[in-house]
Write a protein that holds these residues in place. Structure first.
Motif, PDB file in Angstrom:
ATOM      1  N   ARG A  13     -24.227  64.000  58.212  1.00 36.16           N
ATOM      2  CA  ARG A  13     -24.758  63.847  59.495  1.00 36.16           C
ATOM      3  C   ARG A  13     -25.914  64.930  59.828  1.00 36.16           C
ATOM      4  N   ASP A  14     -25.701  66.177  59.129  1.00 34.03           N
ATOM      5  CA  ASP A  14     -26.383  67.198  59.353  1.00 34.03           C
ATOM      6  C   ASP A  14     -27.643  67.399  58.454  1.00 34.03           C
ATOM      7  N   TRP A  15     -27.790  66.293  57.585  1.00 37.77           N
ATOM      8  CA  TRP A  15     -29.101  66.480  56.739  1.00 37.77           C
ATOM      9  C   TRP A  15     -30.342  66.167  57.348  1.00 37.77           C
ATOM     10  N   LYS A  16     -31.476  66.336  56.407  1.00 41.88           N
ATOM     11  CA  LYS A  16     -32.635  66.192  56.752  1.00 41.88           C
ATOM     12  C   LYS A  16     -33.224  64.786  56.885  1.00 41.88           C
ATOM     13  N   LEU A  17     -34.122  64.500  57.801  1.00 46.32           N
ATOM     14  CA  LEU A  17     -34.396  63.066  57.633  1.00 46.32           C
ATOM     15  C   LEU A  17     -35.635  62.839  56.703  1.00 46.32           C
ATOM     16  N   ALA A  70     -31.698  55.185  59.319  1.00 47.94           N
ATOM     17  CA  ALA A  70     -32.112  56.431  58.970  1.00 47.94           C
ATOM     18  C   ALA A  70     -31.733  56.696  57.552  1.00 47.94           C
ATOM     19  N   LEU A  91     -31.283  60.094  55.183  1.00 50.26           N
ATOM     20  CA  LEU A  91     -31.189  61.454  55.290  1.00 50.26           C
ATOM     21  C   LEU A  91     -30.876  61.978  53.766  1.00 50.26           C
ATOM     22  N   ARG A 148     -39.631  69.394  61.371  1.00 46.76           N
ATOM     23  CA  ARG A 148     -39.118  68.213  60.222  1.00 46.76           C
ATOM     24  C   ARG A 148     -38.036  68.773  59.864  1.00 46.76           C
ATOM     25  N   ASP A 149     -37.139  69.877  59.942  1.00 46.11           N
ATOM     26  CA  ASP A 149     -36.136  70.039  59.379  1.00 46.11           C
ATOM     27  C   ASP A 149     -35.068  69.991  60.128  1.00 46.11           C
ATOM     28  N   TRP A 150     -35.220  69.336  61.560  1.00 48.37           N
ATOM     29  CA  TRP A 150     -34.124  69.437  62.442  1.00 48.37           C
ATOM     30  C   TRP A 150     -33.128  68.029  62.195  1.00 48.37           C
ATOM     31  N   LYS A 151     -31.995  68.156  62.836  1.00 49.29           N
ATOM     32  CA  LYS A 151     -31.091  67.283  62.932  1.00 49.29           C
ATOM     33  C   LYS A 151     -31.449  66.014  63.497  1.00 49.29           C
ATOM     34  N   LEU A 152     -31.102  64.687  63.050  1.00 47.51           N
ATOM     35  CA  LEU A 152     -31.222  63.488  63.494  1.00 47.51           C
ATOM     36  C   LEU A 152     -30.468  63.146  64.744  1.00 47.51           C
ATOM     37  N   VAL A 156     -32.615  56.812  65.926  1.00 45.97           N
ATOM     38  CA  VAL A 156     -33.775  55.958  65.787  1.00 45.97           C
ATOM     39  C   VAL A 156     -34.109  55.039  67.017  1.00 45.97           C
ATOM     40  N   LEU A 186     -35.188  63.801  66.695  1.00 49.71           N
ATOM     41  CA  LEU A 186     -34.499  65.079  66.256  1.00 49.71           C
ATOM     42  C   LEU A 186     -34.607  65.920  66.957  1.00 49.71           C
ATOM     43  N   ARG A 214     -23.904  65.895  71.048  1.00 46.23           N
ATOM     44  CA  ARG A 214     -22.643  65.684  70.650  1.00 46.23           C
ATOM     45  C   ARG A 214     -21.538  65.963  70.985  1.00 46.23           C
ATOM     46  N   TYR A 224     -27.102  59.804  71.519  1.00 45.43           N
ATOM     47  CA  TYR A 224     -26.598  60.047  70.044  1.00 45.43           C
ATOM     48  C   TYR A 224     -26.244  59.038  69.295  1.00 45.43           C
TER      49      TYR A 224
END
Lengths: 176, 176
Positions: A43-47, A62, A64, B43-47, B50, B64, B74, B174
């Motif tokens: 759930r912390d991974w990149k999109l 989504a 990831l 672009r590396d941030w967490k989701l 959507v 993100l 959370r 979330y």
């Protein structure tokens, strides 16, 4: 006939599990056929990208990836290197009456309840028979234990690769 | 009258920029009114979640957040702490004829070309006049320089907060 096939498959899965780890209890957290687990921190991974499916799925999703997969996506590297993991999250595709009250017209759809999470793991040797990919589907963190589900994953991804070529069995393209 | 208002606003933005950093050239990378920048690594941030918008937007989007924002989401913490940044990416909502050849029925929509990226930055003191949030909209990495665009951001988020309360001016919830 179909029931018998499923039973035979289940038996082979059980046999495989037992023979693969004779001293441990059978792994209840892995998917059937492939033994794919839900990564702890997915759930912390990149999109990678987003998508929306109508029909029976009726979801918004989504995709990831872990760092290996995301790097391959960004570099356009195919086939994906071993260790790549792609995770598809999906939620009910849901009209938002709340947002529609604020926006100029009824137009807003959001993510509702989660449906399931699908995981693709690249290991060219271990999953040689299925294009190098192992599959799992999870609901509420637990794997769907029906072998037909994960076999349907491969069937569909294989259909894509046959149709297009060069996809390494992956539907999603990276969204910048 | 409207043109004059825009000019006055632009003038005040220029004055603010000049007075705030007298020895540097005006910041061309920030949004008007708020001076919000596109974070380097967003672009590396967490989701967070959507969504999909029809109408004029006709997009599919991902929201993100930086670590401060994601932790607040959370934990259900409202208002968001200072330093929270929420980024909304959007792409054309596009039917996928390729996927539809593989799937059982035409049903698949994917992310097409990127449209714009919207950034919300929480700083209760700096942005006290707009509920503690500063806004920016970016196309191809560059800020939209029309003050009306970022003012529309606040107008819409404010409408939500007035309607519901307790949102801290944030639409997205979330998705687990």
């Amino acid at each position: 006939m179909r029931k018998f096939g499923t039973l035979a498959l289940l038996a082979s899965v059980l046999l495989f599990t037992v023979s693969a780890s004779p001293t441990r209890s059978p792994d209840v957290q892995g998917s059937p056929v492939f033994g794919v687990k839900l990564p702890n921190d997915y759930r912390d991974w990149k999109l990678i990208s987003v998508a929306q499916e109508n029909g029976k799925n009726n979801d918004i999703r989504a995709i990831l990836g872990n760092d290996i997969a995301v790097k391959a996506f960004r570099d356009g590297k195919r086939p994906f290197p071993d260790g790549s993991i792609i995770v598809r999250l999906a939620w009910r595709y849901q009209s938002s009456s709340r947002n529609d009250k604020v926006f100029p017209a009824p137009q807003s759809f959001v993510a509702g309840e989660p449906t399931n999470v699908q995981v693709s793991v690249k290991d060219a040797r271990r999953y040689a028979a299925t294009g190098g990919w192992g599959y799992g589907q999870f609901q509420g963190g637990l794997p769907d234990k029906d072998p037909a589900v994960v076999q349907a994953c491969f069937a569909c991804h294989q259909k894509l690769e046959k149709l297009e070529g060069g996809t390494d069995f992956v539907f999603t393209t990276y969204s910048r």
